[in-house]
Scaffold this motif. Structure first.
Motif, short mmCIF file in Angstrom:
data_model
loop_
_atom_site.label_atom_id
_atom_site.label_comp_id
_atom_site.label_asym_id
_atom_site.label_seq_id
_atom_site.Cartn_x
_atom_site.Cartn_y
_atom_site.Cartn_z
N LEU A 1 -53.40 77.28 -37.20
CA LEU A 1 -52.85 76.07 -37.83
C LEU A 1 -51.35 75.97 -37.63
CD1 LEU A 1 -54.88 76.12 -41.17
CD2 LEU A 1 -55.26 74.66 -39.17
N GLU A 2 -50.68 77.13 -37.55
CA GLU A 2 -49.23 77.14 -37.38
C GLU A 2 -48.81 77.17 -35.91
OE1 GLU A 2 -48.02 80.52 -39.68
OE2 GLU A 2 -48.82 79.68 -41.55
N LYS A 3 -49.82 77.15 -35.02
CA LYS A 3 -49.58 77.11 -33.57
C LYS A 3 -48.68 78.25 -33.09
CE LYS A 3 -50.32 72.12 -33.05
NZ LYS A 3 -50.92 71.96 -34.39
N ARG A 4 -49.06 79.47 -33.49
CA ARG A 4 -48.33 80.67 -33.08
C ARG A 4 -49.32 81.75 -32.68
NH1 ARG A 4 -49.05 84.29 -37.11
NH2 ARG A 4 -49.45 83.46 -39.22
N ARG A 5 -48.83 82.77 -31.99
CA ARG A 5 -49.68 83.89 -31.61
C ARG A 5 -50.03 84.70 -32.86
NH1 ARG A 5 -48.05 87.17 -26.40
NH2 ARG A 5 -49.02 85.31 -25.53
N PRO A 6 -51.28 85.11 -33.01
CA PRO A 6 -51.66 85.87 -34.21
C PRO A 6 -51.08 87.28 -34.21
CG PRO A 6 -53.50 85.77 -32.68
CD PRO A 6 -52.44 84.86 -32.13
N ASP A 7 -50.89 87.81 -35.40
CA ASP A 7 -50.42 89.18 -35.57
C ASP A 7 -51.48 89.93 -36.38
OD1 ASP A 7 -48.95 91.49 -35.72
OD2 ASP A 7 -47.65 90.78 -37.34
N PHE A 8 -52.52 90.36 -35.70
CA PHE A 8 -53.63 91.02 -36.38
C PHE A 8 -53.25 92.46 -36.72
CE2 PHE A 8 -55.97 87.83 -33.72
CZ PHE A 8 -56.46 87.07 -34.77
N LYS A 9 -53.59 92.88 -37.92
CA LYS A 9 -53.19 94.20 -38.41
C LYS A 9 -54.35 95.19 -38.54
CE LYS A 9 -48.86 92.99 -39.31
NZ LYS A 9 -47.75 93.52 -38.48
N MET A 10 -55.57 94.72 -38.57
CA MET A 10 -56.70 95.61 -38.83
C MET A 10 -56.92 96.56 -37.65
SD MET A 10 -59.29 92.98 -40.75
CE MET A 10 -60.59 94.21 -40.96
N ARG A 11 -57.38 97.77 -37.97
CA ARG A 11 -57.52 98.83 -36.97
C ARG A 11 -58.98 99.26 -36.84
NH1 ARG A 11 -52.50 102.88 -38.57
NH2 ARG A 11 -50.82 101.31 -38.41
N VAL A 12 -59.37 99.49 -35.60
CA VAL A 12 -60.74 99.94 -35.34
C VAL A 12 -60.99 101.32 -35.96
CG1 VAL A 12 -62.30 100.70 -33.49
CG2 VAL A 12 -61.04 98.54 -33.27
N SER A 13 -59.98 102.16 -36.00
CA SER A 13 -60.16 103.53 -36.49
C SER A 13 -60.50 103.61 -37.97
CB SER A 13 -58.89 104.35 -36.21
OG SER A 13 -57.81 103.85 -36.98
N LYS A 14 -60.12 102.58 -38.75
CA LYS A 14 -60.33 102.71 -40.20
C LYS A 14 -60.81 101.46 -40.90
CE LYS A 14 -55.50 101.73 -41.52
NZ LYS A 14 -55.79 100.62 -42.44
N ASP A 15 -60.92 100.34 -40.19
CA ASP A 15 -61.20 99.07 -40.87
C ASP A 15 -62.52 98.41 -40.50
OD1 ASP A 15 -58.77 99.12 -42.29
OD2 ASP A 15 -57.68 98.26 -40.58
N LEU A 16 -63.43 99.15 -39.89
CA LEU A 16 -64.75 98.57 -39.60
C LEU A 16 -65.62 98.61 -40.86
CD1 LEU A 16 -65.44 100.04 -36.04
CD2 LEU A 16 -64.55 97.79 -36.65
N PRO A 17 -66.62 97.73 -40.94
CA PRO A 17 -67.42 97.66 -42.17
C PRO A 17 -68.28 98.89 -42.39
CG PRO A 17 -68.34 96.23 -40.47
CD PRO A 17 -67.01 96.71 -39.95
N GLU A 18 -68.64 99.12 -43.64
CA GLU A 18 -69.42 100.31 -43.98
C GLU A 18 -70.82 100.29 -43.39
OE1 GLU A 18 -70.99 98.73 -48.36
OE2 GLU A 18 -69.54 100.38 -48.23
#
Length: 281
Positions: A252-269
């Motif tokens: 919506l803000e027409k900018r590149r995203p800054d994703f913070k989630m990490r594969v090492s610790k943020d995948l679902p249970e």
């Protein structure tokens, strides 16, 4: 760290180069172990967003190392306990949480092509040669290719290549659906890297990891309902996560995203969602 591989990480891309050029990067047990190790390393490193695999010198991988001559495929293990080395590599690639691109820079035959089948994208130089040569060596396909190859190119095309054992051109591989793109040799790594950087710079690492496993695991599902069940869980989970909010707001803000989630610790249970497959119960 490795004797049969060169490994470089830059711009969040891990480049794995098969490095036995004097043997056209022929596959042996040490390469098997080192590939499994490097894929473990890639999955554990949140600084790696994508993997490219290629070969040093003029070949990608000439297949199994035949330095033992006529006994090259003879094994001393029991028939029920023996594990195919190419299959162990393919299974590890199948389980990857990072996208992987094969940059086929030259001859890729036998295990040199079958171990690329669980990779997500295959790009070849226009001088590359490919062959499922097993019948011409008196053996059979391996590296889980009985599962992967017909799913990628269809049963008729798979059997045509396997029955003949012929070595064929990159253009034939493109026409048969085995590879996605043929480029000039000097453009191969540039093309593969551009694809990897597109992923690294614009997508959520957790979204890519889960999408990769969704697509591969659902190839074996017996009904689309199985995909619907998993997708429903994934959408419900992802929609409540920070990366979803960031993805929408950056759009919506027409900018590149800054994703913070990490594969090492943020995948679902509930990941992984499939049953664990054992070689022996």
């Amino acid at each position: 760290m490795y004797e049969t591989l060169k490994v470089d990480v830059s711009e969040r891309i891990m480049t794995v180069t098969l490095n036995r050029p004097e043997r056209l990067n022929a596959f042996n047990s040490q390469m098997m172990n080192e590939l499994i190790s490097v894929f473990d390393r890639a999955d554990a490193d949140d600084g790696v967003r994508a993997i490219i695999m290629t070969g040093e010198g003029r070949g990608f991988c000439a297949g199994a190392d035949l330095e033992k001559g006529g006994e090259a495929f003879a094994r001393d293990t029991s028939i029920d306990e023996h594990r195919d080395g190419g299959g162990m590599v393919s299974l590890r690639i199948y389980e990857l949480k990072k996208p992987i691109i094969a940059a086929i820079n030259g001859p890729a035959v036998g295990v040199g092509i079958t171990m690329t089948l669980p990779m997500d994208i295959r790009i070849a130089a226009n001088n590359a040669k490919i062959g499922f040569v097993f019948a011409r060596r008196g053996i059979v396909p391996e590296a889980c290719s009985g599962w992967f190859l017909p799913r990628i190119v269809g049963i008729s095309q798979a059997l045509k290549w396997v029955y003949s054992g012929k070595v064929f051109s990159a253009e034939e591989a493109l026409h048969g659906g085995l590879i996605s793109e043929v480029v000039a040799p000097e453009d191969l790594m540039k093309t593969a890297r551009a694809t990897a950087i597109e992923i690294a710079e614009n997508t959520s690492a957790t979204s890519v990891a889960l999408s990769r496993q969704l697509m591969w695991t659902m190839l074996g599902a017996d009904h689309p309902m199985e995909s619907h069940k998993i997708e429903s869980k994934l959408i419900r989970w992802a929609g409540r996560m920070p990366d979803s909010k960031e993805g929408v707001e950056s759009f919506l803000e027409k900018r590149r995203p800054d994703f913070k989630m990490r594969v090492s610790k943020d995948l679902p249970e509930f990941f992984p969602w499939g049953e664990e497959r054992k070689f022996h119960e």
